[in-house]
Write an enzyme that holds these catalytic residues in place. Structure first.
Site, short mmCIF file in Angstrom:
data_model
loop_
_atom_site.label_atom_id
_atom_site.label_comp_id
_atom_site.label_asym_id
_atom_site.label_seq_id
_atom_site.Cartn_x
_atom_site.Cartn_y
_atom_site.Cartn_z
CB CYS A 1 -0.87 0.00 1.20
SG CYS A 1 -1.90 1.35 1.52
CB CYS B 1 0.29 1.76 4.07
SG CYS B 1 -1.35 1.21 3.83
#
Length: 108
Positions: free
Chosen positions: A33, A36
C-alpha cells in the site's frame, strides 16, 4: 519496533490495544500500500512525540485478516483510536501530521 510503534497481531491485540490504559492509535496497513508507506514516518514521529501519553501500534492487514474483518477495515491505511478498549474514532486514508496531532490532542 525501535521507533516507538509496536507491531501487533491477533494474539497480542487484547493486551496491547483492548487492555491498554492509554489512548491507542492503531495503523491498519499492508506492505503493498503506497499511502500506508507515505504515512508510516508520520506515525513514527507521533509515537516519539506522544510517548507516555498514547500508544501506537501497527496491524498488517494481509497477515491479520481476522482483525481487519472484525473492525470492518474497508480501505487502508485506516487509523483507529481506542480508549478503554473501545473504538472512539477512525480515519481512513493518508493524512498529514497536523490533523493527526489535532485528533490526538482532542482525544487525550
Amino acid at each position: 519496533m525501535s521507533n516507538g510503534v509496536i507491531s501487533v497481531n491477533l494474539e497480542s491485540w487484547d493486551n496491547e490495544v483492548i487492555k491498554s490504559p492509554n489512548l491507542v492509535m492503531v495503523d491498519f496497513w499492508a506492505s503493498w500500500c503506497g499511502p500506508c508507506k507515505m504515512i508510516a514516518p508520520t506515525v513514527e514521529e507521533l509515537a516519539k512525540e506522544y510517548a507516555g501519553k498514547a500508544k501506537f501500534v501497527k496491524v498488517n492487514t494481509d497477515e491479520n485478516t481476522e482483525l481487519a474483518t472484525r473492525y470492518k477495515i474497508r480501505g487502508i491505511p485506516t487509523l483507529m483510536f481506542f480508549k478503554n478498549g473501545e473504538e472512539i474514532d477512525r480515519i481512513t486514508g493518508a493524512v498529514q501530521k497536523a490533523p493527526l496531532k489535532t485528533k490526538l490532542d482532542s482525544l487525550l
